[in-house]
Design an enzyme around this catalytic site. Sequence first.
Site, PDB file in Angstrom:
ATOM      1  N   GLY A  86       2.575   2.144   5.329  1.00 23.32           N
ATOM      2  CA  GLY A  86       3.758   1.356   5.695  1.00 23.32           C
ATOM      3  C   GLY A  86       4.419   1.885   6.954  1.00 23.32           C
ATOM      4  O   GLY A  86       4.878   1.119   7.800  1.00 23.32           O
ATOM      5  N   GLY A 114       0.840  -1.204   0.000  1.00 24.43           N
ATOM      6  CA  GLY A 114       0.000   0.000   0.000  1.00 24.43           C
ATOM      7  C   GLY A 114       0.869   1.244   0.000  1.00 24.43           C
ATOM      8  O   GLY A 114       2.015   1.215  -0.460  1.00 24.43           O
ATOM      9  N   SER A 115       0.330   2.326   0.547  1.00 22.96           N
ATOM     10  CA  SER A 115       1.038   3.605   0.495  1.00 22.96           C
ATOM     11  C   SER A 115       2.185   3.655   1.502  1.00 22.96           C
ATOM     12  O   SER A 115       2.224   2.881   2.465  1.00 22.96           O
ATOM     13  CB  SER A 115       0.059   4.731   0.810  1.00 22.96           C
ATOM     14  OG  SER A 115      -0.346   4.610   2.158  1.00 22.96           O
ATOM     15  N   GLU A 156       5.834  -3.482   0.758  1.00 23.84           N
ATOM     16  CA  GLU A 156       5.874  -3.170  -0.672  1.00 23.84           C
ATOM     17  C   GLU A 156       5.019  -1.923  -0.823  1.00 23.84           C
ATOM     18  O   GLU A 156       3.798  -1.995  -0.911  1.00 23.84           O
ATOM     19  CB  GLU A 156       5.329  -4.363  -1.463  1.00 23.84           C
ATOM     20  CG  GLU A 156       5.746  -4.365  -2.903  1.00 23.84           C
ATOM     21  CD  GLU A 156       4.669  -3.820  -3.794  1.00 23.84           C
ATOM     22  OE1 GLU A 156       4.806  -2.631  -4.168  1.00 23.84           O
ATOM     23  OE2 GLU A 156       3.714  -4.540  -4.092  1.00 23.84           O
ATOM     24  N   CYS A 183       1.663   0.308  -8.345  1.00 22.17           N
ATOM     25  CA  CYS A 183       2.808   0.885  -7.634  1.00 22.17           C
ATOM     26  C   CYS A 183       3.978   1.016  -8.604  1.00 22.17           C
ATOM     27  O   CYS A 183       4.893   1.789  -8.365  1.00 22.17           O
ATOM     28  CB  CYS A 183       3.164   0.074  -6.405  1.00 22.17           C
ATOM     29  SG  CYS A 183       3.410  -1.628  -6.780  1.00 22.17           S
TER      30      CYS A 183
HETATM   31  C1  UN1 Z   1       1.346  -3.346  -7.486  1.00 20.37           C
HETATM   32  O1  UN1 Z   1       0.995  -2.394  -8.167  1.00 20.37           O
HETATM   33  O2  UN1 Z   1       1.216  -3.335  -6.229  1.00 20.37           O
HETATM   34  O3  UN1 Z   1       4.810  -5.324 -11.983  1.00 20.37           O
HETATM   35  C2  UN1 Z   1       1.875  -4.603  -8.033  1.00 20.37           C
HETATM   36  C3  UN1 Z   1       3.598  -5.049 -12.018  1.00 20.37           C
HETATM   37  C4  UN1 Z   1       2.607  -6.066 -11.497  1.00 20.37           C
HETATM   38  C5  UN1 Z   1       2.444  -5.947 -10.024  1.00 20.37           C
HETATM   39  C6  UN1 Z   1       2.126  -4.584  -9.512  1.00 20.37           C
HETATM   40  N1  UN1 Z   1       3.059  -7.396 -11.835  1.00 20.37           N
HETATM   41  O4  UN1 Z   1       3.185  -3.991 -12.467  1.00 20.37           O
END
Ligand code: UN1
Length: 505
Positions: free
Chosen positions: A245, A240-241, A262, A296
Amino acid sequence: MIADLLEKFGIHQTHSGVYAGDWITKPDGLEIDSINPSDEKRIATIMSGSRKNYEQAMESALEGFEKWRRVPAPARGEMIRQIGTALRKNKKDLGLLITLETGKILGEGQGEVQEMIDMCDFATGLSRQLHGITIASERQEHRLFEQWHPLGVVGIISAFNFPAAVWAWNAILAAVCGDSSIWKPSFHTPVTSIAVLNIVSSIMKANGHADVFSLCISDMHLAGEWIAEDKGIPLVSATGSCEMGRVISVKVGQRLGRSLLELGGNNAAIISPSANLNQALRGVVFAAVGTTGQRCTTLRRLFVHDSIETTFLEKLCNSYGSIRIGNPWEEGVLMGPLISETAVEKMMGAIEEAKNQGGKVLAGGNRIPGKGYFVEPTIILANPKMEIVQQETFAPILYVMPYHCLEDAIELNNRVDQGLSSAIFTDSVREAEQFLSYRGSDCGIANINIGTSGAEIGGAFGGEKDTGGGRESGSDCWKSYMRRQTCTINWGDQLPLAQGIRFDL
Ligand code: UN1
């Protein structure tokens, strides 16, 4: 369409949000509506879990762990293989459900299920490879080696943008390692998590292990905090953000638990003068616009060499103009809505802020009127020093900035707090190697002639600095979900001490 899907996945109009070996009939937390971001209509209502219901799910996960860790790893792998088969059968429909609840296009919804299937295949293979190493001992007639044991209940906190795949990265890997798990999904995507649990638990029930995967949907972030504070959970994996975290890692750290984070990314790509511009264009547009800019790994900053700036930006603006925006389940649509009204407001606020700070909108910039949280993908000509460029706005805004020398572009790539993904488009070996060298990108992911998003599951996924340092999914990430034991066996009849210490009685 929605009614059929709900029926197929065994989801009632008002459904329990807590799974503890089975669905708890009437959890007593607040009711949460799942909303389709494309038309703002309710998909279903979920009875969320109270603290008491959370404890029930935890109790089940603890019991599940006691039994599950006794199952030989290859036999665990066999059950994971069956889950992969069930997911293959449901790929189309689960993908559609993800599309309806998140607003990501159908190809990406199904791609997410494929990511889960890939995780199952990977974990099945891994079930015969959870091996330790033997190390040369400095003492005579001694053997020194490492072995790996199951860890316990793993807490999984996931975000709305990958409501199923990120669970699989964690839960499937944890399961093959002999752990059970408790999952707190995003309150935006409760229906997907219920469908996933139903698919998975039908397999686990048939194998007599219904309590390996628990779920506790809660109002807002409540269950996330319960998980973070729970001493019974040795590992908390949170996606998440960066703000989330920071809160979670402090709570987990206070009880000396482990966290695997992450978090946000502020990913950049560099377009060098030698790049194949058509390849770069496709890479940039998918990374910046895909999933409506809500990965992300989304591309947020683009450094274009000043010698090709005009040509490349013209191509880029033209392709932004031709992107079909609309209902994400329709053929040919490339961009669906944002997840919520708040997300639209944040995007519009960031665009205003960028203009105030000297940015110039080159494409998009507006909300699309009507029902649903639709916006135009936006390109802003910016200056790398602008405050807003340092931030991750979870929306399709791409800041473009010209550069002259590669060292500067790499320095700018690294000059943000986050360190998730990065890319360079170049046909020069020298530039590519420099980007990948110790003085190149400081991110967890560094790509050549590929955009910043769309990683395969086989590699370790995650990033440095404010991204949190965690690594999930492939490679040797399984080690995070086990406890390492270092063992020394003295098979001689003497007792030599390490470091040559003499301690004669
Ligand atoms: C995410 O946005 O939390 O590499 C994961 C990627 C994807 C996973 C993104 N396989 O864009």
